[in-house]
Design an enzyme around this catalytic site. Structure first.
Site, PDB file in Angstrom:
ATOM      1  N   GLY A 254       0.761  -1.246   0.000  1.00 33.51           N
ATOM      2  CA  GLY A 254       0.000   0.000   0.000  1.00 33.51           C
ATOM      3  C   GLY A 254       0.788   1.290   0.000  1.00 33.51           C
ATOM      4  O   GLY A 254       0.197   2.366  -0.120  1.00 33.51           O
ATOM      5  N   GLU A 291       3.962  -6.524   1.865  1.00 31.90           N
ATOM      6  CA  GLU A 291       3.531  -6.899   0.513  1.00 31.90           C
ATOM      7  C   GLU A 291       3.497  -5.693  -0.426  1.00 31.90           C
ATOM      8  O   GLU A 291       2.468  -5.411  -1.044  1.00 31.90           O
ATOM      9  CB  GLU A 291       2.136  -7.534   0.574  1.00 31.90           C
ATOM     10  CG  GLU A 291       2.015  -8.726   1.505  1.00 31.90           C
ATOM     11  CD  GLU A 291       0.550  -9.146   1.750  1.00 31.90           C
ATOM     12  OE1 GLU A 291      -0.368  -8.403   1.344  1.00 31.90           O
ATOM     13  OE2 GLU A 291       0.348 -10.212   2.353  1.00 31.90           O
ATOM     14  N   PRO A 292       4.584  -4.952  -0.561  1.00 32.64           N
ATOM     15  CA  PRO A 292       4.536  -3.769  -1.420  1.00 32.64           C
ATOM     16  C   PRO A 292       4.428  -4.128  -2.899  1.00 32.64           C
ATOM     17  O   PRO A 292       5.141  -5.019  -3.379  1.00 32.64           O
ATOM     18  CB  PRO A 292       5.873  -3.066  -1.138  1.00 32.64           C
ATOM     19  CG  PRO A 292       6.787  -4.159  -0.707  1.00 32.64           C
ATOM     20  CD  PRO A 292       5.931  -5.173   0.007  1.00 32.64           C
ATOM     21  N   GLY A 293       3.540  -3.460  -3.590  1.00 35.94           N
ATOM     22  CA  GLY A 293       3.425  -3.656  -5.039  1.00 35.94           C
ATOM     23  C   GLY A 293       3.830  -2.378  -5.756  1.00 35.94           C
ATOM     24  O   GLY A 293       4.950  -2.220  -6.241  1.00 35.94           O
ATOM     25  N   ARG A 294       2.904  -1.430  -5.759  1.00 29.59           N
ATOM     26  CA  ARG A 294       3.088  -0.158  -6.463  1.00 29.59           C
ATOM     27  C   ARG A 294       4.431   0.510  -6.164  1.00 29.59           C
ATOM     28  O   ARG A 294       5.114   0.987  -7.064  1.00 29.59           O
ATOM     29  CB  ARG A 294       1.953   0.788  -6.049  1.00 29.59           C
ATOM     30  CG  ARG A 294       1.920   2.103  -6.800  1.00 29.59           C
ATOM     31  CD  ARG A 294       0.911   3.063  -6.156  1.00 29.59           C
ATOM     32  NE  ARG A 294      -0.370   2.437  -5.908  1.00 29.59           N
ATOM     33  CZ  ARG A 294      -1.392   2.412  -6.775  1.00 29.59           C
ATOM     34  NH1 ARG A 294      -1.268   3.002  -7.932  1.00 29.59           N
ATOM     35  NH2 ARG A 294      -2.519   1.809  -6.465  1.00 29.59           N
ATOM     36  N   ARG A 330      -5.790   3.031 -15.619  1.00 28.92           N
ATOM     37  CA  ARG A 330      -5.939   3.754 -14.346  1.00 28.92           C
ATOM     38  C   ARG A 330      -6.723   5.063 -14.467  1.00 28.92           C
ATOM     39  O   ARG A 330      -7.580   5.325 -13.627  1.00 28.92           O
ATOM     40  CB  ARG A 330      -4.571   3.992 -13.689  1.00 28.92           C
ATOM     41  CG  ARG A 330      -3.836   2.693 -13.343  1.00 28.92           C
ATOM     42  CD  ARG A 330      -2.588   2.927 -12.505  1.00 28.92           C
ATOM     43  NE  ARG A 330      -2.937   3.433 -11.199  1.00 28.92           N
ATOM     44  CZ  ARG A 330      -2.809   4.691 -10.806  1.00 28.92           C
ATOM     45  NH1 ARG A 330      -2.274   5.590 -11.604  1.00 28.92           N
ATOM     46  NH2 ARG A 330      -3.181   5.062  -9.611  1.00 28.92           N
ATOM     47  N   CYS A 364     -13.645   3.865 -28.489  1.00 27.75           N
ATOM     48  CA  CYS A 364     -14.964   4.488 -28.570  1.00 27.75           C
ATOM     49  C   CYS A 364     -15.654   4.512 -27.207  1.00 27.75           C
ATOM     50  O   CYS A 364     -16.635   3.803 -26.979  1.00 27.75           O
ATOM     51  CB  CYS A 364     -15.804   3.743 -29.597  1.00 27.75           C
ATOM     52  SG  CYS A 364     -14.974   3.672 -31.185  1.00 27.75           S
TER      53      CYS A 364
HETATM   54  C1  LIG Z   1      -2.708  -5.258  -4.221  1.00 27.34           C
HETATM   55  C2  LIG Z   1      -2.224  -5.903  -3.006  1.00 27.34           C
HETATM   56  C3  LIG Z   1      -0.946  -5.588  -2.503  1.00 27.34           C
HETATM   57  C4  LIG Z   1      -0.053  -4.552  -3.135  1.00 27.34           C
HETATM   58  O1  LIG Z   1      -0.593  -3.276  -2.936  1.00 27.34           O
HETATM   59  P1  LIG Z   1       0.220  -1.964  -3.378  1.00 27.34           P
HETATM   60  O2  LIG Z   1      -0.700  -0.854  -3.034  1.00 27.34           O
HETATM   61  O3  LIG Z   1       0.470  -2.060  -4.826  1.00 27.34           O
HETATM   62  O4  LIG Z   1       1.478  -1.919  -2.574  1.00 27.34           O
HETATM   63  C5  LIG Z   1      -0.519  -6.252  -1.381  1.00 27.34           C
HETATM   64  N1  LIG Z   1      -1.303  -7.169  -0.754  1.00 27.34           N
HETATM   65  C6  LIG Z   1      -2.531  -7.483  -1.203  1.00 27.34           C
HETATM   66  C7  LIG Z   1      -3.325  -8.507  -0.483  1.00 27.34           C
HETATM   67  C8  LIG Z   1      -3.038  -6.864  -2.335  1.00 27.34           C
HETATM   68  O5  LIG Z   1      -4.261  -7.177  -2.762  1.00 27.34           O
END
Ligand SMILES: *Cc1c(COP(=O)(O)O)cnc(C)c1O
Length: 436
Positions: A254, A291-294, A330, A364
């Site tokens: 997050g 669990e970092p993604g973004r 997005r 479209c």
């Molecule tokens: C999407 C998600 C993440 C990653 O979130 P980011 O905002 O991209 O860091 C981590 N854990 C879970 C369970 C998610 O669904």
């Protein structure tokens, strides 16, 4: 958003020093984006290998010698080359489907560093994850817990389980990316968690190992995390009195990135505060999972697109480009703001007039826009970069309007590698057939 009225043709690239201007042209590391766009065509996703490493190392340095496992939330960007880079850097992975499990295995990642999240895990996905030997299942409901117990028992295995708890905190972010409120579909309500743990501890084929939460995305404040942590620690206290001892605490992902004028929360700021709280509450020995993604990929990528037409109407000026909502969803999905930079900004006496443009695609739908109200000096035929497109970019791409999905390329110093071929018409119709 504040930057909308400013001249975006000359701002400095957001978020990553690995995208920078050199001799009047935007580069990823040492490669000119103009050249990349010309060589490989557009739309094109471009990632910087160094930017991925820089983002991961920010976590590594913040962690120091503490026991923290970073599990890349791979739904943000699941290209095999990206996964492989993170695996090399020592990352684990947070997966949300059997498909993502197959990808991490294909990338050669260590399954014992994989956590499996998601509200709708199917039997085949549970079996595949047990076969692979994942670190744990982040279980999101009682029915899922019961199903997992049955599947693991039938396989003669024990499933390591962490319950995903919904702490009911406001992550103060966009409603579509807020996941830790009572009304969200995610996790088990914190009030119901003690009973759920008691059930988990009693079920065959289940081994309780942790607790998990993930409260949302693009979070820029530390307080929502600390509020969630406080609630989780109270739960751990309560479980301890019942003899349920956890080994790890997962605070989810997050962390936000810089799209515009945000000040992202640095991993170190978050981790120092989290560890201070763990220490104070007597849980310094607990393993921490994140669990970092973004924040690992967002600023490490841009999407290049070519201006096709400049269309001036009474109400608005449109820069119609060759990328669309199917390539980068997005803006259409969350009204997200991305910076826009011409890769070779026009300047001098022959430059076109600076004009307020909406950057839109050919699809479209009126939702098909990439940026709105940007002051730019554009010519038809020139390449522009949509910034901070490394997260939730290509992974959300689709084929609406029978558009082939873009290619992806990874820059490494002065070299680049195509890490996904542009789709072809043959790819588009693969698997389709007509009646005899
Ligand atoms: C999407 C998600 C993440 C990653 O979130 P980011 O905002 O991209 O860091 C981590 N854990 C879970 C369970 C998610 O669904």
């Amino acid at each position: 958003m504040t930057a909308q009225a400013t001249d975006s043709s000359i701002h400095t690239p957001a978020g990553s020093p690995h995208f920078h201007f050199k001799d009047g042209a935007l580069h990823a590391e040492a490669v000119s984006l103009q050249k990349l766009g010309q060589d490989l065509g557009t739309p094109l996703y471009v990632y910087s290998r160094a930017a991925l490493a820089t983002a991961f190392n920010a976590y590594k340095e913040a962690i120091g010698t503490r026991d923290v496992l970073v599990c890349f939330g791979m739904k943000a960007n699941s290209n095999l080359a990206v996964l492989k880079e993170f695996a090399r850097l020592g990352s684990g992975f947070d997966i949300v489907s059997g498909g993502e499990l197959a990808r991490v295995l294909a990338a050669g990642a260590n399954p014992s560093k994989v956590v499996f999240s998601g509200v709708g895990k199917q039997v085949w996905e549970m079996r595949a994850a047990l076969d692979a030997g994942v670190k744990c299942f982040n279980v999101e409901s009682i029915p899922e817990l019961k199903r997992l117990s049955a599947v693991a028992t039938e396989m003669g295995q024990s499933a390591a389980v962490s319950l995903r708890v919904n702490p009911d905190v406001d992550a103060k972010t966009h409603p579509y990316i807020s996941t830790g409120l009572k009304e969200n579909k995610f996790g088990i309500a914190i009030e119901e968690a003690p009973a759920a743990y008691a059930l988990a501890a009693s079920l065959p084929g289940i081994s309780v190992v942790g607790v998990d939460c993930h409260i949302g995305s693009q979070i820029t404040e530390v307080d929502p995390y600390l509020d969630a942590l406080d609630k989780l620690l109270k739960l751990i206290d309560e479980l301890k009195t019942k003899g349920i001892i956890l080994k790890h605490l997962d605070i989810g992902g997050g962390l936000g990135i810089k799209y515009d004028d945000e000040t992202p929360l640095a991993p170190k700021v978050l981790l120092d505060k989290v560890f201070a709280q763990l220490q104070a509450r007597g849980y310094a020995e607990l393993q921490l999972v994140m669990e970092p993604g973004r924040s690992l990929v967002g600023n490490a990528g841009v999407m290049l697109t070519t201006v096709q037409y400049l269309k001036h109407t009474e109400a608005r000026n449109f820069a119609i480009v060759d990328a669309a909502m199917n390539d980068l969803m997005r803006p259409a999905l969350y009204e997200a703001w991305h910076g826009v930079l011409p890769v070779v900004p026009n300047s001098g006496a022959n430059a076109p007039a600076t004009t307020l443009y909406d950057v839109v695609g050919p699809v479209c739908e009126s939702a098909d826009w990439l940026a709105r109200g940007r002051q730019m000096a554009l010519n038809e035929g020139e390449i522009i970069a949509i910034e901070s497109a490394g997260a939730y970019g290509f992974v959300m791409a689709g084929n609406y309007n029978s558009r082939t999905r873009p290619a992806e390329v990874m820059v490494d110093g002065d070299k680049y590698h195509v890490i996904r071929q542009r789709e072809t018409f043959e790819d588009l119709i693969r698997g389709e057939s007509c009646l005899p």
